[in-house]
Design a protein around this motif. Structure first.
Motif, PDB file in Angstrom:
ATOM      1  N   PRO A   1      -5.980   2.243  -4.943  1.00 45.41           N
ATOM      2  CA  PRO A   1      -6.609   1.050  -4.360  1.00 45.41           C
ATOM      3  C   PRO A   1      -6.913  -0.034  -5.387  1.00 45.41           C
ATOM      4  O   PRO A   1      -6.842  -1.228  -5.078  1.00 45.41           O
ATOM      5  CB  PRO A   1      -7.890   1.593  -3.708  1.00 45.41           C
TER       6      PRO A   1
ATOM      7  N   THR B   1     -13.382   0.401  -2.288  1.00 47.30           N
ATOM      8  CA  THR B   1     -12.311   1.171  -1.665  1.00 47.30           C
ATOM      9  C   THR B   1     -11.976   2.411  -2.486  1.00 47.30           C
ATOM     10  O   THR B   1     -11.707   3.481  -1.928  1.00 47.30           O
ATOM     11  CB  THR B   1     -11.057   0.295  -1.485  1.00 47.30           C
TER      12      THR B   1
ATOM     13  N   LEU C   1      -8.364  -5.688   4.543  1.00 44.09           N
ATOM     14  CA  LEU C   1      -7.591  -5.038   3.487  1.00 44.09           C
ATOM     15  C   LEU C   1      -8.074  -3.606   3.268  1.00 44.09           C
ATOM     16  O   LEU C   1      -7.271  -2.673   3.162  1.00 44.09           O
ATOM     17  CB  LEU C   1      -7.714  -5.835   2.188  1.00 44.09           C
TER      18      LEU C   1
ATOM     19  N   LEU D   1      -3.620   5.299   2.747  1.00 43.65           N
ATOM     20  CA  LEU D   1      -3.748   6.194   1.593  1.00 43.65           C
ATOM     21  C   LEU D   1      -4.317   7.550   2.008  1.00 43.65           C
ATOM     22  O   LEU D   1      -3.838   8.599   1.552  1.00 43.65           O
ATOM     23  CB  LEU D   1      -4.635   5.550   0.527  1.00 43.65           C
TER      24      LEU D   1
ATOM     25  N   ILE E   1      -3.736  -1.998  -5.926  1.00 43.71           N
ATOM     26  CA  ILE E   1      -3.445  -2.884  -4.802  1.00 43.71           C
ATOM     27  C   ILE E   1      -4.238  -4.180  -4.949  1.00 43.71           C
ATOM     28  O   ILE E   1      -3.718  -5.277  -4.720  1.00 43.71           O
ATOM     29  CB  ILE E   1      -3.762  -2.179  -3.472  1.00 43.71           C
ATOM     30  N   THR E   2      -5.495  -4.050  -5.335  1.00 44.68           N
ATOM     31  CA  THR E   2      -6.326  -5.244  -5.573  1.00 44.68           C
ATOM     32  C   THR E   2      -5.720  -6.103  -6.676  1.00 44.68           C
ATOM     33  O   THR E   2      -5.618  -7.335  -6.530  1.00 44.68           O
ATOM     34  CB  THR E   2      -7.756  -4.825  -5.956  1.00 44.68           C
TER      35      THR E   2
ATOM     36  N   GLU F   1       2.255   1.897  -3.350  1.00 45.87           N
ATOM     37  CA  GLU F   1       1.250   2.489  -4.236  1.00 45.87           C
ATOM     38  C   GLU F   1       0.980   3.938  -3.866  1.00 45.87           C
ATOM     39  O   GLU F   1       0.681   4.772  -4.721  1.00 45.87           O
ATOM     40  CB  GLU F   1      -0.036   1.665  -4.171  1.00 45.87           C
TER      41      GLU F   1
ATOM     42  N   THR G   1      -6.892  -1.195   6.027  1.00 49.49           N
ATOM     43  CA  THR G   1      -5.463  -0.852   5.904  1.00 49.49           C
ATOM     44  C   THR G   1      -5.239   0.129   4.754  1.00 49.49           C
ATOM     45  O   THR G   1      -4.531   1.142   4.909  1.00 49.49           O
ATOM     46  CB  THR G   1      -4.632  -2.127   5.676  1.00 49.49           C
ATOM     47  N   GLU G   2      -5.818  -0.167   3.608  1.00 54.60           N
ATOM     48  CA  GLU G   2      -5.665   0.703   2.446  1.00 54.60           C
ATOM     49  C   GLU G   2      -6.156   2.116   2.738  1.00 54.60           C
ATOM     50  O   GLU G   2      -5.465   3.104   2.470  1.00 54.60           O
ATOM     51  CB  GLU G   2      -6.463   0.154   1.265  1.00 54.60           C
TER      52      GLU G   2
ATOM     53  N   VAL H   1       0.838  -1.203   0.000  1.00 59.13           N
ATOM     54  CA  VAL H   1       0.000   0.000   0.000  1.00 59.13           C
ATOM     55  C   VAL H   1       0.870   1.249   0.000  1.00 59.13           C
ATOM     56  O   VAL H   1       0.598   2.219  -0.733  1.00 59.13           O
ATOM     57  CB  VAL H   1      -0.948  -0.002   1.219  1.00 59.13           C
TER      58      VAL H   1
ATOM     59  N   ARG I   1       1.631  -5.330 -10.135  1.00 57.77           N
ATOM     60  CA  ARG I   1       0.962  -4.046 -10.248  1.00 57.77           C
ATOM     61  C   ARG I   1       1.112  -3.546 -11.680  1.00 57.77           C
ATOM     62  O   ARG I   1       1.991  -4.005 -12.432  1.00 57.77           O
ATOM     63  CB  ARG I   1       1.502  -3.018  -9.257  1.00 57.77           C
TER      64      ARG I   1
END
Length: 493
Positions: free
Chosen positions: A175, A301, A438, A446, A178-179, A150, A441-442, A147, A187
Motif C-alpha cells: 500500500p 492503509t 483509494l 490486497l 501504491i501511494t 503491486e 480499493t487497495e 494495485v 513505484r
C-alpha cells in the motif's frame, strides 16, 4: 463649549446603541457538563496516557454524549456515540470544518498542507487533491490495475520466505508503494534505498507522535519546548522533507498552463505555475501537501492491512470461510477485481469488521469556525471539538457485540453484505478522509489476493491465541511488531 461637548457625547452614545442594536444580542457560551478541573492539570488525571479514548468513553457514561474536559488549561468538547458524532460532523456543515492549532503540527507544517490546515488554504489544497486523484483513476480501472501489479510484487516477496516466518510490517510495503506511485508517478523496488529510508522514517515519526512526551508538548507547549520534547520528531521530519524535495526536483515540471498530469506532484507544480494569485501553492505549501499525503497515505492503509492479516491468523475459522468463498467465486488463478465485492459478501464483511474492530484512528480534533450550537449547547469560536470515532465504532446501541471481532455485524440472516450507518472509520462530513475510495480499493484487492494465495498462520510453536493484538502506542492504533507465516495455497493459484 460645554454644550458642544455634551452634544458630541450624546452622538457617541447614540452611535454605540445603534451598533449594539445592529449586531444583535450577544449570547453567552453555554458549555456542556464535565468533570471539575484541577489547577494547571485540568482533567488530565482522569485520562490514561495510552488509552485516552477509553477514558473519554468512560467519562461519557457519567456526563453524557456531549461533555467538556480540560486538557491542561484548554477547554475541549468531546462527542461520543453515533448519534452525537454524526449530528456534529454532518449536521453542522462548515461550522466544524476547521482544525485547532495543535502545537506539534503547527511547528511541523506552520498551518500549511491538507490535514492540519484550515480556511481557504485547506479548501484549495483539498479540492486539488480530490480532483487529481480522480483524474489519476482512483475509484476506477487504472488504479485497480496498479494495485494488482503491486499485489503480484507482494506475493512474489512472500514466496521468497517459503512459508517461513516473515515480519508483519512487510505487508505495509505494497500500500505504501501504491501511494508513492500516485504521488510521484513511479513505484519503487522494495530494496530501493530511498523506499527503505522513507518507510523507516515514516515509522519513526508515527511512533514519536504517539509518545507521552509529544502529548505533553501539545498540552503544555512552552514547557515542552523548554524540555526539548519536540526535537526528535522534528529531526525525523526534516529527513523526510529532504527525501521529498529530492523526489520533487527529479520530477520535470509540467508545461505552464497545461500538459498531461501523471502524478499528484505534477498537479501541484502545475497549479503553482499559474492561476494561484494568493500563493496557496507556493513551494513551501507544495512540500507540506506532499508530506501530508505521504504520511497519511502510507500509515493508515498499511496498518489496516497488517491488522487484517494478524486477525486472520488469530481467527482461523474466519479465514477458512473467506478462503472457501474466494476459491468458489474466483477459482484458481483469477485475481480479484473491484466488481467482485458484490459476489464476495463474507470477504467484504470481514474486511469491514477489521476496520471497525481496530479503530485505527480514534479521533482527530475539529474546531468551531464561529459560534456553534452543538447538542443543545453554544460553543464560542475556536473551541476544540473531539468527535470520538472509536466511540462510534464501539457504540453498544449500534453493534451487537462491539468488543468482539464479529464479521456478522455486516451480514444479514441470508449472508448478504449489509451497510451500517455507524461504520465511520474514515470520519464524515466536509473533513471525511479524501483517500477513502483509494483505501477501499487497495484493502479489498490486497486482502482478497493475499488470502487467495496464502494461508496466514502463527509461527511454529505458537497458537492463534499467542498472536498479540494489543495496539502499539503510536499516532494510530497500529498492530504490535511480530511475525506470521504465509503458507502458499496451490488451490488459490
Amino acid at each position: 463649549m460645554a454644550l458642544l461637548l455634551l452634544g458630541l457625547l450624546g452622538l457617541l452614545g447614540l452611535w454605540v446603541l445603534l451598533r449594539a442594536h445592529t449586531r444583535g444580542p450577544r449570547l453567552a457560551p453555554r458549555w456542556p457538563p464535565g468533570p471539575r478541573p484541577l489547577p494547571l492539570v485540568g482533567n488530565l488525571h482522569l485520562l490514561r496516557v495510552c488509552q485516552q479514548e477509553r477514558s473519554l468513553m468512560e467519562l461519557s457514561e457519567q456526563y453524557g454524549p456531549v461533555f467538556t474536559v480540560h486538557l491542561g488549561g484548554q477547554k475541549t468538547v468531546v462527542l461520543t456515540g453515533y448519534k452525537a458524532v454524526r449530528e456534529a460532523l454532518v449536521g453542522t456543515g462548515q461550522e466544524l470544518a476547521d482544525r485547532p492549532p495543535i502545537p506539534i503540527f503547527q511547528l511541523i507544517q506552520g498551518g500549511r498542507g491538507i490535514f492540519f490546515s484550515s480556511g481557504p488554504r485547506w479548501k484549495a489544497a483539498r479540492q486539488l487533491a480530490v480532483r487529481t486523484l480522480h483524474g489519476l483513476g482512483v475509484g476506477r480501472g487504472p488504479v485497480a490495475d496498479k494495485v494488482l501489479q503491486e499485489l503480484r510484487c507482494l506475493v512474489g516477496q512472500l514466496d521468497q520466505y517459503g512459508g517461513r516466518p516473515f515480519p508483519l510490517a512487510l505487508l505495509g510495503w505494497a500500500p505504501s508503494n501504491i501511494t508513492f506511485t500516485l504521488l510521484f508517478g513511479q513505484r519503487f523496488d522494495y530494496q530501493d534505498p530511498v523506499f527503505v529510508s522513507l518507510l523507516g522514517l515514516i515509522d519513526d515519526v508515527m511512533v514519536l507522535l504517539g509518545t507521552p512526551g509529544l502529548q505533553l508538548f501539545n498540552i503544555y507547549p512552552r514547557l515542552g519546548a523548554l524540555l526539548q520534547l519536540h526535537r526528535p520528531v522534528l529531526r525525523k521530519i526534516n529527513e523526510v522533507r529532504a527525501i521529498l524535495r529530492a523526489l520533487l526536483e527529479a520530477r520535470r515540471p509540467p508545461a505552464p498552463g497545461g500538459g498531461p498530469v501523471h502524478s499528484y506532484v505534477d498537479a501541484l507544480r502545475q497549479q503553482g505555475q499559474g492561476g494561484d494569485p494568493d500563493g496557496l501553492f507556493s513551494e513551501a505549501n507544495v512540500v507540506a501537501c506532499v508530506l501530508d499525503m505521504v504520511m497519511a497515505g502510507t500509515e493508515t492503509t498499511a496498518a489496516t492491512l497488517q491488522w487484517a492479516a494478524l486477525l486472520m491468523g488469530r481467527h482461523p475459522s474466519v479465514q477458512d470461510r473467506v478462503q472457501e468463498e474466494l476459491d468458489r467465486v474466483l477459482g484458481p488463478g483469477r485475481p480479484p477485481q473491484p466488481a467482485d465485492q458484490r459476489a464476495l459478501p463474507y470477504t467484504n464483511a470481514v474486511l469491514h469488521e477489521v476496520q471497525r474492530f481496530i479503530t485505527l484512528l480514534p479521533h482527530v480534533p475539529r474546531c468551531t469556525a464561529g459560534s456553534t450550537r452543538l447538542g443543545g449547547y453554544l460553543l464560542p469560536k475556536g473551541t476544540p471539538v473531539v468527535p470520538l470515532l472509536s466511540s462510534v465504532l464501539l457504540d453498544k446501541t449500534q453493534w451487537e457485540t462491539p468488543d468482539q471481532f464479529n464479521p456478522g455485524h455486516f451480514l444479514d440472516a441470508d449472508g448478504h453484505f449489509v451497510k451500517r450507518e455507524a461504520f465511520l472509520p474514515f470520519s464524515a462530513g466536509r473533513r471525511v478522509c479524501l483517500g477513502e475510495s483509494l483505501a477501499r480499493t487497495e484493502l479489498f484487492l490486497l486482502f482478497a489476493g493475499l488470502l487467495q494465495s496464502f494461508r496466514l498462520q502463527p509461527p511454529p510453536g505458537l497458537g492463534p491465541a499467542g498472536l498479540r493484538t494489543v495496539p502499539t502506542p503510536a499516532f494510530t492504533m497500529r498492530p504490535p511488531a511480530q511475525v506470521l507465516c504465509a503458507v502458499p495455497r496451490p488451490q488459490g493459484r
